[in-house]
Design a protein around this motif. Structure first.
Motif, short mmCIF file in Angstrom:
data_model
loop_
_atom_site.label_atom_id
_atom_site.label_comp_id
_atom_site.label_asym_id
_atom_site.label_seq_id
_atom_site.Cartn_x
_atom_site.Cartn_y
_atom_site.Cartn_z
N ALA A 117 67.33 -15.70 -19.96
CA ALA A 117 66.03 -15.82 -20.62
C ALA A 117 65.82 -17.22 -21.20
O ALA A 117 64.79 -17.86 -20.96
CB ALA A 117 65.88 -14.77 -21.71
N VAL A 118 66.79 -17.72 -21.97
CA VAL A 118 66.60 -19.02 -22.59
C VAL A 118 66.62 -20.13 -21.55
O VAL A 118 65.91 -21.14 -21.69
CB VAL A 118 67.64 -19.28 -23.69
CG1 VAL A 118 67.52 -18.26 -24.81
CG2 VAL A 118 69.06 -19.31 -23.14
N ALA A 119 67.39 -19.97 -20.48
CA ALA A 119 67.40 -20.97 -19.41
C ALA A 119 66.05 -21.05 -18.72
O ALA A 119 65.65 -22.10 -18.22
CB ALA A 119 68.50 -20.65 -18.39
N ALA A 120 65.32 -19.92 -18.73
CA ALA A 120 63.99 -19.88 -18.11
C ALA A 120 62.90 -20.32 -19.06
O ALA A 120 61.72 -20.31 -18.71
CB ALA A 120 63.70 -18.46 -17.61
N GLY A 121 63.28 -20.69 -20.29
CA GLY A 121 62.30 -21.20 -21.24
C GLY A 121 61.82 -20.20 -22.26
O GLY A 121 60.93 -20.49 -23.05
N ALA A 122 62.39 -18.99 -22.25
CA ALA A 122 62.00 -17.97 -23.22
C ALA A 122 62.95 -18.00 -24.41
O ALA A 122 63.93 -18.74 -24.44
CB ALA A 122 62.00 -16.58 -22.57
N ALA A 123 62.64 -17.22 -25.42
CA ALA A 123 63.54 -17.02 -26.56
C ALA A 123 64.18 -15.65 -26.42
O ALA A 123 63.61 -14.75 -25.81
CB ALA A 123 62.76 -17.11 -27.86
N TYR A 124 65.39 -15.49 -26.99
CA TYR A 124 66.06 -14.20 -26.88
C TYR A 124 66.87 -13.93 -28.13
O TYR A 124 67.71 -14.73 -28.53
CB TYR A 124 66.99 -14.17 -25.66
CG TYR A 124 67.46 -12.78 -25.31
CD1 TYR A 124 66.78 -12.01 -24.38
CD2 TYR A 124 68.59 -12.24 -25.92
CE1 TYR A 124 67.20 -10.72 -24.06
CE2 TYR A 124 69.01 -10.95 -25.61
CZ TYR A 124 68.32 -10.20 -24.68
OH TYR A 124 68.72 -8.92 -24.38
N LEU A 168 51.92 -14.07 -25.56
CA LEU A 168 52.93 -13.79 -24.55
C LEU A 168 54.27 -14.42 -24.91
O LEU A 168 55.33 -13.86 -24.61
CB LEU A 168 52.44 -14.29 -23.19
CG LEU A 168 51.17 -13.59 -22.68
CD1 LEU A 168 50.73 -14.18 -21.34
CD2 LEU A 168 51.37 -12.09 -22.56
N VAL A 169 54.24 -15.57 -25.57
CA VAL A 169 55.47 -16.16 -26.11
C VAL A 169 56.08 -15.18 -27.11
O VAL A 169 57.30 -14.98 -27.14
CB VAL A 169 55.19 -17.52 -26.78
CG1 VAL A 169 56.42 -17.99 -27.59
CG2 VAL A 169 54.83 -18.57 -25.74
N GLY A 170 55.24 -14.57 -27.93
CA GLY A 170 55.70 -13.60 -28.91
C GLY A 170 56.36 -12.39 -28.28
O GLY A 170 57.20 -11.73 -28.91
N ARG A 171 56.00 -12.10 -27.05
CA ARG A 171 56.61 -10.98 -26.34
C ARG A 171 57.87 -11.39 -25.59
O ARG A 171 58.46 -10.59 -24.87
CB ARG A 171 55.60 -10.38 -25.36
CG ARG A 171 54.40 -9.74 -26.06
CD ARG A 171 53.37 -9.23 -25.08
NE ARG A 171 53.90 -8.22 -24.19
CZ ARG A 171 53.19 -7.66 -23.20
NH1 ARG A 171 51.94 -8.02 -23.00
NH2 ARG A 171 53.75 -6.75 -22.42
N GLY A 172 58.29 -12.66 -25.76
CA GLY A 172 59.54 -13.12 -25.17
C GLY A 172 59.44 -13.56 -23.72
O GLY A 172 60.46 -13.69 -23.05
N MET A 173 58.23 -13.81 -23.23
CA MET A 173 58.07 -14.19 -21.83
C MET A 173 58.42 -15.66 -21.62
O MET A 173 58.19 -16.51 -22.48
CB MET A 173 56.64 -13.94 -21.37
CG MET A 173 56.25 -12.49 -21.24
SD MET A 173 54.63 -12.31 -20.45
CE MET A 173 54.47 -10.52 -20.43
N SER A 174 58.95 -15.97 -20.44
CA SER A 174 59.23 -17.36 -20.06
C SER A 174 57.93 -18.01 -19.58
O SER A 174 56.91 -17.33 -19.37
CB SER A 174 60.26 -17.40 -18.93
OG SER A 174 59.71 -16.85 -17.74
N ASN A 175 57.97 -19.33 -19.38
CA ASN A 175 56.79 -20.04 -18.89
C ASN A 175 56.34 -19.50 -17.53
O ASN A 175 55.14 -19.35 -17.26
CB ASN A 175 57.07 -21.54 -18.79
CG ASN A 175 57.16 -22.20 -20.14
OD1 ASN A 175 56.82 -21.60 -21.16
ND2 ASN A 175 57.63 -23.43 -20.18
N ALA A 176 57.32 -19.21 -16.66
CA ALA A 176 56.97 -18.69 -15.33
C ALA A 176 56.28 -17.33 -15.43
O ALA A 176 55.29 -17.07 -14.73
CB ALA A 176 58.22 -18.60 -14.47
N GLU A 177 56.79 -16.47 -16.30
CA GLU A 177 56.19 -15.14 -16.47
C GLU A 177 54.79 -15.25 -17.06
O GLU A 177 53.88 -14.53 -16.65
CB GLU A 177 57.08 -14.29 -17.37
CG GLU A 177 58.40 -13.91 -16.74
CD GLU A 177 59.36 -13.27 -17.72
OE1 GLU A 177 60.16 -12.41 -17.28
OE2 GLU A 177 59.33 -13.62 -18.92
#
Length: 221
Positions: A117-124, A168-177
């Motif tokens: 997740a974090v490698a894809a740009g999201a937070a976890y 969507l950032v708040g929902r933990g999504m990556s930039n691609a998602e």
């Protein structure tokens, strides 16, 4: 391939975590450090995608190492992996730029999911502590209602599109998602996220996600 730097002062812990990480062919452990200072030095030389750090280490603790790595290598995501779930550690880690916080007592699949997740740009955040971060650390001294009012004032400066991205950032999504959800290219999402962080005056996606929860942009918040 996700290139990972692993730092922990206990050899047995490093060996166990290394075994878990190598079970995923998409993850490559490029360096290992026995202390925080070595972690910073190895990060400089290897420039990993993710630095996975313990908190309690000699020479330089994991929180200080996380802040230093983020300062010199802003493209490297930092994940804290620890047995300690105290609020102070969580707050300091996220305040220092970490985008992931996981517990050593968690499931191995959770560790792999967090790194991806974090490698894809999201937070976890570990599911066991995510609720605490939102309900306790995010509220501030004025309580939940005051925090929500303040957060709504902060997001009011955003455009409608920026608020949609923030939700969507708040929902933990990556930039691609997020790009797929909003039908825009990933590069455009990255521009939106950078603008959101700047306008909200927050350091990372986790802090932005907290604002999104406080402002009521995320379902169930």
């Amino acid at each position: 391939m996700i290139r990972v730097l692993l730092a922990d002062d206990e050899p047995l812990i490093r060996a166990g975590v290394r075994t878990i990480l190598r079970s995923d062919p998409r993850i490559d452990v490029v360096a290992e450090a026995p202390d925080g200072r070595a972690a910073v030095e190895l990060a400089r030389s290897h420039r990993p995608d993710v630095a996975l750090l313990d908190i309690v280490m000699p020479r330089l603790d994991g929180l200080a190492a996380a802040a230093e790595i983020r300062r010199v290598l802003p493209e490297t995501a930092v994940v804290i992996l620890t047995t300690f779930a105290e609020d102070d550690y969580i707050a300091r880690a996220l305040g220092g730029g970490a985008t992931g916080f996981l517990l050593k007592t968690g499931d191995p699949d959770e560790l792999l999911a967090g790194l991806r997740a974090v490698a894809a740009g999201a937070a976890y955040l570990s599911p066991r502590i995510a609720k605490r971060v939102i309900t306790e650390l995010a509220e501030g001294p004025g309580g939940r209602l005051a925090a929500r009012a303040t957060a709504r004032d902060r997001v009011a400066v955003l455009t409608d599109r920026e608020r949609a991205v923030l939700a969507l950032v708040g929902r933990g999504m990556s930039n691609a998602e997020i790009g797929r959800r909003l039908h825009v290219v990933e590069g455009t999402v990255k521009v939106f996220v950078s603008a959101i962080l700047r306008r909200l005056e927050v350091r990372n996606r986790v802090q932005a996600a907290i604002v999104a929860y406080q402002a009521g942009l995320v379902d169930g918040s």
